[in-house]
Design a protein around this motif. Structure first.
Motif, PDB file in Angstrom:
ATOM      1  N   ALA A   1      -1.134   8.687  12.113  1.00  0.00           N
ATOM      2  CA  ALA A   1      -1.104   7.259  12.502  1.00  0.00           C
ATOM      3  C   ALA A   1      -2.488   6.813  12.951  1.00  0.00           C
ATOM      4  O   ALA A   1      -3.173   7.526  13.694  1.00  0.00           O
ATOM      5  N   PRO A   2      -2.966   5.640  12.498  1.00  0.00           N
ATOM      6  CA  PRO A   2      -4.284   5.137  12.923  1.00  0.00           C
ATOM      7  C   PRO A   2      -4.327   4.893  14.432  1.00  0.00           C
ATOM      8  O   PRO A   2      -3.308   4.594  15.080  1.00  0.00           O
ATOM      9  N   ALA A   3      -5.519   5.022  14.996  1.00  0.00           N
ATOM     10  CA  ALA A   3      -5.697   4.816  16.448  1.00  0.00           C
ATOM     11  C   ALA A   3      -5.546   3.331  16.812  1.00  0.00           C
ATOM     12  O   ALA A   3      -5.702   2.452  15.966  1.00  0.00           O
ATOM     13  N   ASP A   4      -5.238   3.122  18.114  1.00  0.00           N
ATOM     14  CA  ASP A   4      -5.128   1.723  18.615  1.00  0.00           C
ATOM     15  C   ASP A   4      -6.482   1.027  18.535  1.00  0.00           C
ATOM     16  O   ASP A   4      -7.543   1.657  18.631  1.00  0.00           O
ATOM     17  N   ARG A   5      -6.428  -0.280  18.402  1.00  0.00           N
ATOM     18  CA  ARG A   5      -7.646  -1.102  18.376  1.00  0.00           C
ATOM     19  C   ARG A   5      -7.554  -2.173  19.473  1.00  0.00           C
ATOM     20  O   ARG A   5      -6.493  -2.783  19.676  1.00  0.00           O
ATOM     21  N   LEU A   6      -8.654  -2.424  20.150  1.00  0.00           N
ATOM     22  CA  LEU A   6      -8.682  -3.436  21.223  1.00  0.00           C
ATOM     23  C   LEU A   6     -10.047  -4.112  21.270  1.00  0.00           C
ATOM     24  O   LEU A   6     -11.060  -3.442  21.484  1.00  0.00           O
TER      25      LEU A   6
ATOM     26  N   SER B   1       2.978 -10.096  18.164  1.00  0.00           N
ATOM     27  CA  SER B   1       4.007  -9.868  17.142  1.00  0.00           C
ATOM     28  C   SER B   1       3.938  -8.390  16.744  1.00  0.00           C
ATOM     29  O   SER B   1       3.204  -7.606  17.367  1.00  0.00           O
ATOM     30  N   THR B   2       4.691  -7.976  15.704  1.00  0.00           N
ATOM     31  CA  THR B   2       4.714  -6.559  15.290  1.00  0.00           C
ATOM     32  C   THR B   2       4.371  -6.425  13.810  1.00  0.00           C
ATOM     33  O   THR B   2       4.604  -7.350  13.016  1.00  0.00           O
ATOM     34  N   LEU B   3       3.800  -5.266  13.477  1.00  0.00           N
ATOM     35  CA  LEU B   3       3.502  -4.911  12.085  1.00  0.00           C
ATOM     36  C   LEU B   3       4.093  -3.519  11.819  1.00  0.00           C
ATOM     37  O   LEU B   3       4.031  -2.628  12.679  1.00  0.00           O
ATOM     38  N   GLU B   4       4.632  -3.353  10.628  1.00  0.00           N
ATOM     39  CA  GLU B   4       5.155  -2.033  10.240  1.00  0.00           C
ATOM     40  C   GLU B   4       4.174  -1.384   9.274  1.00  0.00           C
ATOM     41  O   GLU B   4       3.959  -1.870   8.148  1.00  0.00           O
ATOM     42  N   VAL B   5       3.544  -0.297   9.701  1.00  0.00           N
ATOM     43  CA  VAL B   5       2.527   0.406   8.907  1.00  0.00           C
ATOM     44  C   VAL B   5       3.207   1.572   8.190  1.00  0.00           C
ATOM     45  O   VAL B   5       3.869   2.400   8.849  1.00  0.00           O
ATOM     46  N   PRO B   6       3.052   1.679   6.879  1.00  0.00           N
ATOM     47  CA  PRO B   6       3.682   2.783   6.122  1.00  0.00           C
ATOM     48  C   PRO B   6       3.202   4.127   6.646  1.00  0.00           C
ATOM     49  O   PRO B   6       2.015   4.315   6.932  1.00  0.00           O
TER      50      PRO B   6
ATOM     51  N   VAL C   1      -8.630   3.232   6.224  1.00  0.00           N
ATOM     52  CA  VAL C   1      -9.218   2.182   5.385  1.00  0.00           C
ATOM     53  C   VAL C   1      -8.275   0.998   5.293  1.00  0.00           C
ATOM     54  O   VAL C   1      -8.678  -0.161   5.332  1.00  0.00           O
ATOM     55  N   LEU C   2      -6.962   1.295   5.198  1.00  0.00           N
ATOM     56  CA  LEU C   2      -5.967   0.232   5.111  1.00  0.00           C
ATOM     57  C   LEU C   2      -5.961  -0.617   6.387  1.00  0.00           C
ATOM     58  O   LEU C   2      -5.896  -1.851   6.319  1.00  0.00           O
ATOM     59  N   MET C   3      -6.044   0.037   7.537  1.00  0.00           N
ATOM     60  CA  MET C   3      -6.028  -0.714   8.802  1.00  0.00           C
ATOM     61  C   MET C   3      -7.267  -1.589   8.946  1.00  0.00           C
ATOM     62  O   MET C   3      -7.199  -2.704   9.467  1.00  0.00           O
ATOM     63  N   ASN C   4      -8.414  -1.056   8.440  1.00  0.00           N
ATOM     64  CA  ASN C   4      -9.624  -1.905   8.495  1.00  0.00           C
ATOM     65  C   ASN C   4      -9.446  -3.151   7.649  1.00  0.00           C
ATOM     66  O   ASN C   4      -9.860  -4.257   8.014  1.00  0.00           O
ATOM     67  N   SER C   5      -8.823  -2.965   6.480  1.00  0.00           N
ATOM     68  CA  SER C   5      -8.582  -4.105   5.597  1.00  0.00           C
ATOM     69  C   SER C   5      -7.606  -5.086   6.240  1.00  0.00           C
ATOM     70  O   SER C   5      -7.776  -6.310   6.160  1.00  0.00           O
ATOM     71  N   VAL C   6      -6.598  -4.535   6.914  1.00  0.00           N
ATOM     72  CA  VAL C   6      -5.606  -5.414   7.592  1.00  0.00           C
ATOM     73  C   VAL C   6      -6.267  -6.222   8.699  1.00  0.00           C
ATOM     74  O   VAL C   6      -6.049  -7.428   8.839  1.00  0.00           O
TER      75      VAL C   6
ATOM     76  N   SER D   1       0.848  -1.201   0.000  1.00  0.00           N
ATOM     77  CA  SER D   1       0.000   0.000   0.000  1.00  0.00           C
ATOM     78  C   SER D   1       0.886   1.254   0.000  1.00  0.00           C
ATOM     79  O   SER D   1       1.965   1.269   0.605  1.00  0.00           O
ATOM     80  N   ALA D   2       0.350   2.290  -0.657  1.00  0.00           N
ATOM     81  CA  ALA D   2       1.070   3.570  -0.703  1.00  0.00           C
ATOM     82  C   ALA D   2       0.276   4.659   0.002  1.00  0.00           C
ATOM     83  O   ALA D   2       0.437   5.865  -0.263  1.00  0.00           O
ATOM     84  N   ALA D   3      -0.643   4.252   0.912  1.00  0.00           N
ATOM     85  CA  ALA D   3      -1.486   5.232   1.613  1.00  0.00           C
ATOM     86  C   ALA D   3      -0.612   6.117   2.490  1.00  0.00           C
ATOM     87  O   ALA D   3       0.332   5.649   3.142  1.00  0.00           O
ATOM     88  N   SER D   4      -0.976   7.441   2.476  1.00  0.00           N
ATOM     89  CA  SER D   4      -0.152   8.375   3.252  1.00  0.00           C
ATOM     90  C   SER D   4      -1.000   9.389   4.012  1.00  0.00           C
ATOM     91  O   SER D   4      -0.483  10.173   4.799  1.00  0.00           O
ATOM     92  N   ASP D   5      -2.297   9.416   3.770  1.00  0.00           N
ATOM     93  CA  ASP D   5      -3.151  10.347   4.492  1.00  0.00           C
ATOM     94  C   ASP D   5      -3.963   9.582   5.522  1.00  0.00           C
ATOM     95  O   ASP D   5      -4.130   8.362   5.439  1.00  0.00           O
ATOM     96  N   PRO D   6      -4.528  10.262   6.519  1.00  0.00           N
ATOM     97  CA  PRO D   6      -5.245   9.574   7.598  1.00  0.00           C
ATOM     98  C   PRO D   6      -6.409   8.729   7.095  1.00  0.00           C
ATOM     99  O   PRO D   6      -6.634   7.618   7.577  1.00  0.00           O
TER     100      PRO D   6
END
Length: 566
Positions: free
Chosen positions: A129-134, A180-185, A97-102, A87-92
């Motif tokens: 940066a997207p907000a935390d999810r729990l 584990s960890t994820l690296e978000v662009p 949307v990318l985080m929802n898909s992930v 993904s090349a997303a760079s705006d909030p």
């Protein structure tokens, strides 16, 4: 012990008596002990094996679930990272949307909807940066600080922790949280936590454990039945042998064990029956010899009476004229008279013993006061005791109640005991005590003579036995007096006991039931005297002289009896 005997132990009584009844059943029943021991050891073996199998299954099941969870989490992490890397997303907005898909991809690949995403707390603040999810099931400290610290320290690693997840109600179910960890662009590093519910695995394990418990119970029941059948099959011949031996010991010499088959039990039955046959033949021979011996003694005694009567008449004539004879002849006539008297008493005692041996003795009971009877006996033996230097004393704190006894035989017992005390009293005082209680009346004769050892006291009632064979009987005893006294006491349902210590004297105690139907007879007099171990006899005032209530008028004797000494 049969099932009826076992059930009778629990038929009545409180529950608190059950341990005592079980202990009684354990002592009495070999079958019960065998079954209990077999069940105990089998149950212990099944428990150990069951626990081992249960722990092994639980461990393997958890290991399999853990491996599957780690693999699924790893796959979900890789799929999510692939999406993020492409993904090349760079705006909030696009990042959200990318985080929802992930998140959707992670849930689909991992098979769990319990997901948490936390931005690395050490990362530089970023407004896009997207907000935390729990997820709801991971709140409340499910994800521990220790797990987060491990994930933060090693971004390339994968870590897990066993947790308890809420089941939607008030209960919890076991679970695993994998981190584990994820690296978000354009946003930096995020911590990914996936929760896995192991309730299904727990149910599977519980089902297997219940199945194992039911199987173990069924196995124990089957083992109980098999053990009971086998033990009963083996114990039954032993129980038959025990019952047969009891009947044999009770006198049923014709009873035999059944012989079946050719195994060891059949050999035991054959050996037992052979022993019973041999024992029966031997007892029959001994019985015939005993009858012959009794008949011989009785016949000889009867046959000797006729010549003895003639000798007695001739001896009485000579004894009456002894003063007319010279000195040696006069002394010979006196010896003849004395020995004739002794011979006559010996014949009488032999006839009495033969009656007891033949079982033909009958008692002529009458209400009798033992104090009066003892007083008469003391009075009749007074001169003999005086000649030997012994003082006769009577203690009668009780015993004034009548008892149903044969007075002739009881008088003979008392005279025999007194004669024996005078013979061995060494000229010291002799104490006669009489007492009674609700069930029994007792008379004891205490002397302070030489006494006897325990071995000698055990044989004192044997026929013709003397503690010192070299010692002669100085008062004309026949050697059968105490043996006849014991037979007389037993014929009344009573007992004649002895206590003796060397140098401390001897006590003979006669105990008689006051009624023939007395259930239990307890002697009112102790067998061991209170002055045992004292240096010598107590003074006269300590013993108690013969009081007015004991100094009775003599009743006419039923028959004249001599002193009988063992």
């Amino acid at each position: 012990m049969s099932a009826a005997d076992a059930s009778s132990l629990f038929a009545a009584g409180s529950w608190r008596d059950i341990p005592r009844r079980l202990a009684t059943l354990w002592r009495r029943s070999l079958q019960f002990r065998t079954v209990i021991i077999t069940l105990g050891l089998s149950g212990l073996a099944i428990l150990v094996i069951g626990l081992y199998i249960s722990f092994s299954i639980a461990s393997n099941l958890f290991q399999a679930q853990k491996d599957g969870v780690l693999e699924a989490s790893n796959n979900a992490n890789a799929a999510a990272q692939t999406i993020l890397d492409s993904s090349a997303a760079s705006d909030p907005g696009s990042l959200q949307v990318l985080m929802n898909s992930v998140v959707s991809t992670i849930s689909s690949v991992s098979g769990s909807a319990d997901i948490a995403l936390f931005r690395d707390p050490d990362a530089t603040p970023n407004a896009i940066a997207p907000a935390d999810r729990l997820s709801r099931r991971l709140v409340g400290g499910i994800i521990t600080p220790e797990l987060r610290e491990q994930v933060q320290d090693d971004a390339a690693g994968q870590y897990w922790q066993s947790v308890s997840l809420p089941d939607g109600g008030s209960d919890t179910v076991p679970g695993i949280v994998v981190g584990s960890t994820l690296e978000v662009p354009a946003a930096g590093m995020y911590e990914l936590y996936i929760g896995y519910d192991l309730a299904e695995a727990e149910q599977t394990l519980a089902f297997m454990q219940v199945t194992g418990i039911i199987g173990a119970a069924a196995l124990l029941a089957l083992l109980s039945a098999i053990t009971l059948i086998v033990v009963r099959w083996i114990i039954e011949p032993i129980r038959t042998a025990a019952a047969t031996s009891r009947r044999l010991a009770a006198g049923d010499l014709g009873v035999r064990m059944p012989e079946r088959g050719e195994d060891e039990l059949a050999t035991l039955a054959a050996s037992f029956n052979g022993m019973a046959d041999s024992l029966q033949a031997r007892i029959r021979e001994l019985a015939e010899l005993s009858v012959m011996q009794q008949r011989f003694v009785s016949d000889v005694s009867h046959e000797l009476r006729t010549p003895l009567t003639t000798i007695r008449l001739a001896g009485d004539v000579l004894y009456g004229q002894r003063d007319d004879f010279p000195g040696p002849t006069s002394r010979t006539v006196e010896l003849l008279h004395t020995q004739t008297d002794r011979f006559e008493r010996l014949l009488g005692d032999l006839l009495e013993i033969s009656r007891y041996d033949a079982g033909s003795v009958t008692l002529e009971t009458a209400p009798t006061n033992l104090v009066h009877l003892a007083g008469d006996a003391i009075e009749s033996m007074h001169e003999l005791a005086k000649e030997r230097g012994s003082e006769l004393r009577l203690e009668a704190p009780g015993g004034h109640l009548d008892a149903q006894v044969d007075p002739r035989r009881i008088r003979r017992i008392v005279r025999n005991l007194l004669g024996n005390a005078i013979e061995h009293g060494e000229g010291r005082p002799i104490v006669v005590a009489v007492d009674s209680n609700e069930t029994a009346i007792a008379l004891s004769v205490r002397d302070y003579g030489l006494g006897m050892t325990e071995e000698e006291a055990a044989r004192v009632f044997d026929r013709f036995w003397r503690a010192d064979p070299s010692r002669t009987r100085t008062i004309g005893g026949t050697g059968l007096g105490l043996a006849i006294s014991l037979e007389d006491a037993v014929a009344h349902g009573g007992s004649l006991d002895v206590w003796s210590r060397p140098g401390q004297g001897t006590v003979f105690r006669l105990t008689l039931p006051r009624r023939s139907d007395a259930a239990e007879v307890v002697s009112p007099l102790p067998l061991e005297p209170a002055d045992a171990g004292a240096e010598g006899p107590p003074p006269t005032e300590a013993v108690g002289a013969v009081g007015p209530e004991v100094a009775l008028e003599l009743e006419p004797a039923a028959e004249s009896e001599g002193v009988r000494d063992a």
